[in-house]
Each structure stands twice: as structure tokens, then as C-alpha cells.
Design a protein around this motif. Structure first.
Motif: not given
Lengths: 222, 290
Positions: A81-97
Motif C-alpha cells: 500500500p501507498l497510503l496508511p490505513k488511518d484516515p488522518y494519516e491518509r489526509a496528511v499524505a493527500r494534503f502534501w500530494t
């Protein structure tokens, strides 16, 4: 198993993003090289709105926009996986993307402009790199933590393309030692086997970028 | 632990309102904090240090910024009444269209409001091209979502802003005749009860948009009276660009100052730019930064 096709173009970092992710997940695909100065009917049919690469076609269904493609690949082939399972950490990854997407105009301007406009772009680009290094990467090895993730893929162009751009333009954005953590990230990112084996040839890229740069200078000063 | 949800927003911002919308569609309790965008709170600067913008959602102390990122976060955290479809391909399409609205359509529409003459005509044409694209995607579907309003519909909520802005600026982009499907979606969004709660009253929004243009007036009035003794009134356009840039950062001011600078009375009284520039600069020494 439905077939997977990728319409891409060799100098494009957007194209490479999809290649990296497909290979990281072990997805078999057919690669179709597009000539961006003579787009195929296939491309125009699969991406009528933007007419751009990359386009992923899975079982005949097309998906355009590299980040949308990456999220699709992530959901369809969940291994590695490229994204973690936790919604908050996913949001952080998407923010930087998303942040990476918003920086494009500045770096385009750096590459395409001359004179005062370019000076402004250089200044802005350095500020952006500073934010990326300090707030995006921070103390982490990768944007994704211990392993590369979506944001690393999105910033991948910095690892594989920025140096060549600087060379073609004749201006350094990442001056030596000014961005130590980002520099370390570049080394670590390029050391990942799938990335290492899938980067464009430096000399070919340089020739291509130099040619494009000449073109931009020409139109800027005419 | 009790769930604590805070939303930092600005009532006039469509991006902010779309998050309010999303939270209400999920039936969530939240604390709303109205931000003064000219005087941002320390909390906002702490929660969104990179962009310093609204909206920011803070869930149990952890901040999420960027409206589409927030929408995905909300959908993944509270899984009932989903905004995004489960099928990955349908999801990809939804993300594609939401981005199209935000990155292609809305900037063109804003440009059409802020510009004049040829530039405005071109921007209107571009915005209408994009509406045409949305129109053919919508076609017989009433909404982008499957059975209920979804991700793209929430993004499309800014159509309601568009229609109000059209009235405020006298620009025609979305019309029922040209874009019946999109127009019907707009109507549905404008009439939807939950959405209605999230829209400021039309008159209030028109006033807000117009005020955005008018806001420079008190500053310029002060400038004018102060400079009258120096026999200076108005100036050439370039002087006002600097004025507008220093005082307010709204794109609509550009339009306002142009009308101002083109006004015959001012033109008669304008000294050569070389005389007026130093005076304007003197007067506009920026106050100590806030």
C-alpha cells in the motif's frame, strides 16, 4: 484478469509516477508511448477533456489525471500500500500530494521564463522547497514514514528531474547543503529498487530539456 | 473520549461552506469558528501553517486542510451516508469531476467576474466550455451521485455562488437555456434543505461580494481628502494598481479601480504619473505588519 494499458510519454514525470506504482504493486501492464506533439486518436478518445498523459486503461475503462490514477491503482491492487490505513494519516499524505500539485506553476515558470519573471520564480521555488523539506518531510525518512508512500511518488520529480532542469536552465534551486534533509530524501528515494530501475536516462533528459529551454527562451524574447 | 469536531471557516467562502454541508449531510455535531480573513486567528495559523487558509477541520485536536482532502477524510471517518461510491472506477470518476470543477471550471468563472472587456469575454467563453463538459457528463442523471448527493455534487455546490455572483457582477455564464442539466442541479442544490442552511441569504451574499469591491472606498476617500491640498486627485491606472495591491488582495478590486481610474472626472485631474507615484508611495507606507 482484465488487461491494463498505460499511455505515457518518456520525459514526463507524471507518466513515471504511474509506472512506479504499477511496478511497486507487481501489476502487469502494456505501455504505449505517446508522441506529445502528435497525439494518437487513442489518447484523444480516452482523455478528451485534458488530452494529456498519463492515462490508465483497465479493462477498456480509462482513467486520467495522475493522482486520480494512483488512488485508483491503490484501491484496485491493495498489495504494497501507498497510503496508511488511518484516515488522518491518509489526509496528511493527500494534503502534501495536493501541495505538490499547487507548486507546478512555479517550477514551470522557473523552467520556461527569463529575466525578472524567472528571478521571481526562483525565489518562490526555493521557498516552496523549504516548506516541503521542513513541514512536509520534517524528520522522516520518507513523506510516507519508513516506506515510500503517495506523497513520495508525487514529489518523485524532485529526485529524478530537478537536477536536470537546473542544469538545462543554468540556475541551481537546491544549492549544495542548503536542503540537507531533502537531499537525503532524494538519495533514499532513488535507492528504492523500483525507482532506481525506472528513471529516465540523464543525458537524454538533459538534451531534451535543453531543447525545450531554448524554445522557451526563444518565445520569451521574441 | 467525546468526539470533538471544529470547523474553521468563512461564511462567504464556497470551499468553507462545502465542508459545513458535508458535516451536516453526515448529521455530525461540530463547533464552527468564523475567521476574519484579514485578521486570522492564532489558532488558524497554528492549524494550517502552510496555507493559512480556511476551511480547516480539526478532529480531536488534529487538523485537516484542503477542502477535497477534508471531504475524503470525513467520508472515511464517518462511513454512513457515503459521498464516494465503493467501486474504485466510479470513485475515480467522482474524484476526476470534483477536480475538474475546482481546477478548471471555478478559476475560469472567477476570472470572468474579475476581468473586463476582451479578457472577460474570453473567460466567459472558457467557463461556458467547461459547463458544456459538465452538462454532457450530467445528461439524464439529475445529480452526479448515485442515489443521493455525493462527492461531486458537494463540490458543485459552488454553482450557487456562481449564480449569485452573476447577479452581483452582471455576468451571464450559467443559464437555464444553455445548460439545462447543470441548471437543474444548481436548483436542486439551492433548494436542498441541508444546503439552504449552509447558504447565506442571497441579499447578504450579493452585498458581501459588492462590498469586496467597495471596501477600498474608505481607504481611497481618506487618500483623496489627504491629498487634495497637494492638488492631486486620482492618478493613472498604474498608480491604482499599487494602491489596490497594497490595500486589499481581492481580484474584484482590479475591476473596481479600473472603473475608478477610467472615470472622466478623475482623468481630467490626473497629474503625470511621475508626479503622483512618489506621493502615493509616501501615503501608502505599510503599517507595522500585523
Amino acid at each position: 484478469m482484465e488487461d491494463v494499458k498505460l499511455l505515457g510519454a518518456w520525459p514526463s514525470s507524471f507518466s513515471y509516477r504511474v509506472i512506479w506504482v504499477l511496478k511497486l504493486k507487481g501489476v502487469k501492464y502494456e505501455y504505449v508511448e505517446e508522441n506529445l506533439f502528435n497525439k494518437s486518436d487513442l489518447l484523444l478518445r480516452y482523455n478528451p477533456i485534458y488530452k494529456k498523459i498519463p492515462v490508465l486503461v483497465h479493462g477498456g475503462k480509462p482513467i486520467a489525471e495522475s493522482i486520480v490514477i494512483l488512488e485508483y491503482v491503490e484501491e484496485t491492487w491493495p498489495q504494497n500500500p501507498l497510503l496508511p490505513k488511518d484516515p488522518y494519516e491518509r489526509a496528511v499524505a493527500r494534503f502534501w500530494t495536493k501541495f505538490e500539485e499547487h507548486t507546478s506553476p512555479t517550477f514551470f515558470s522557473f523552467f520556461q521564463s527569463v529575466g525578472e519573471e524567472q528571478e521571481r520564480a526562483v525565489k518562490e521555488a526555493k521557498e516552496l522547497l523549504r516548506i516541503i523539506e521542513e513541514q512536509g518531510l520534517g524528520e522522516k525518512k520518507f513523506f510516507g514514514g519508513e516506506e515510500i508512500g503517495l506523497a513520495d511518488i508525487a514529489f518523485g520529480w524532485i529526485a529524478g528531474w530537478l537536477r536536470t532542469m537546473e542544469e538545462a536552465v543554468g540556475v541551481k534551486l537546491m544549492e549544495d547543503d542548503r536542503f540537507p534533509r531533502l537531499q537525503a530524501w532524494i538519495e533514499n528515494f532513488k535507492a528504492v529498487p523500483v525507482i532506481k530501475e525506472n528513471l529516465p536516462d540523464h543525458n537524454e533528459m538533459l538534451a531534451y530539456f535543453k531543447q525545450r529551454r531554448e524554445m522557451f527562451i526563444g518565445s520569451a524574447t521574441s | 473520549m467525546a468526539e470533538e469536531v471544529k470547523l474553521f471557516g468563512a461564511w462567504g467562502s464556497p470551499y468553507s461552506r462545502r465542508i459545513e454541508l458535508a458535516l451536516k449531510l453526515k448529521g455530525l455535531q461540530f463547533e464552527y469558528i468564523e475567521e476574519d480573513l484579514y485578521n486570522k486567528s492564532p489558532a488558524l495559523l497554528k492549524y494550517n501553517p502552510v496555507h493559512k487558509k480556511v476551511p480547516v477541520l480539526v478532529h480531536n485536536g488534529k487538523p485537516v486542510a484542503e477542502s477535497l482532502v477534508i471531504l475524503e477524510y470525513i467520508d472515511e471517518t464517518w462511513k454512513h451516508n457515503p459521498f464516494l461510491p465503493t467501486d474504485p472506477y466510479e470513485k475515480a470518476k467522482a474524484r476526476f469531476w470534483a477536480r475538474f470543477i475546482d481546477e478548471k471550471f471555478w478559476p475560469a468563472a472567477k476570472k470572468a467576474m474579475a476581468s473586463r472587456e476582451r479578457e472577460r469575454e474570453e473567460a466567459i467563453e472558457e467557463a461556458q466550455q467547461h459547463l458544456k463538459t459538465l452538462e454532457s457528463e450530467l445528461k439524464e442523471k439529475k445529480i452526479f451521485g448515485r442515489e443521493s448527493l455525493g462527492f461531486v455534487d458537494i463540490a458543485a455546490h459552488l454553482l450557487v455562488w456562481l449564480v449569485v455572483a452573476q447577479e452581483a457582477f452582471g455576468v451571464e455564464i450559467l443559464t437555464e437555456e444553455k445548460f439545462p442539466a447543470v441548471h437543474e442541479l444548481y436548483r436542486r442544490l439551492a433548494d436542498e434543505a441541508v444546503f439552504k442552511e449552509c447558504m447565506p441569504p442571497k441579499e447578504q451574499l450579493i452585498a458581501y461580494l459588492k462590498e469586496a469591491i467597495e471596501e477600498t472606498r474608505p481607504h481611497l476617500k481618506a487618500l483623496e481628502s489627504g491629498l487634495k491640498e497637494r492638488k492631486f486627485v486620482g492618478g493613472e491606472s498604474l498608480g491604482f494598481v499599487e494602491l489596490a495591491a497594497n490595500v486589499i488582495k481581492f481580484p474584484t478590486v482590479h475591476e473596481w479601480y479600473q472603473r475608478f481610474a477610467d472615470d472622466a472626472v478623475f482623468k481630467e485631474c490626473a497629474p503625470p504619473r511621475s508626479d503622483s507615484l512618489p506621493i502615493i508611495k509616501l501615503y501608502l507606507e505599510p503599517p507595522a505588519s500585523k
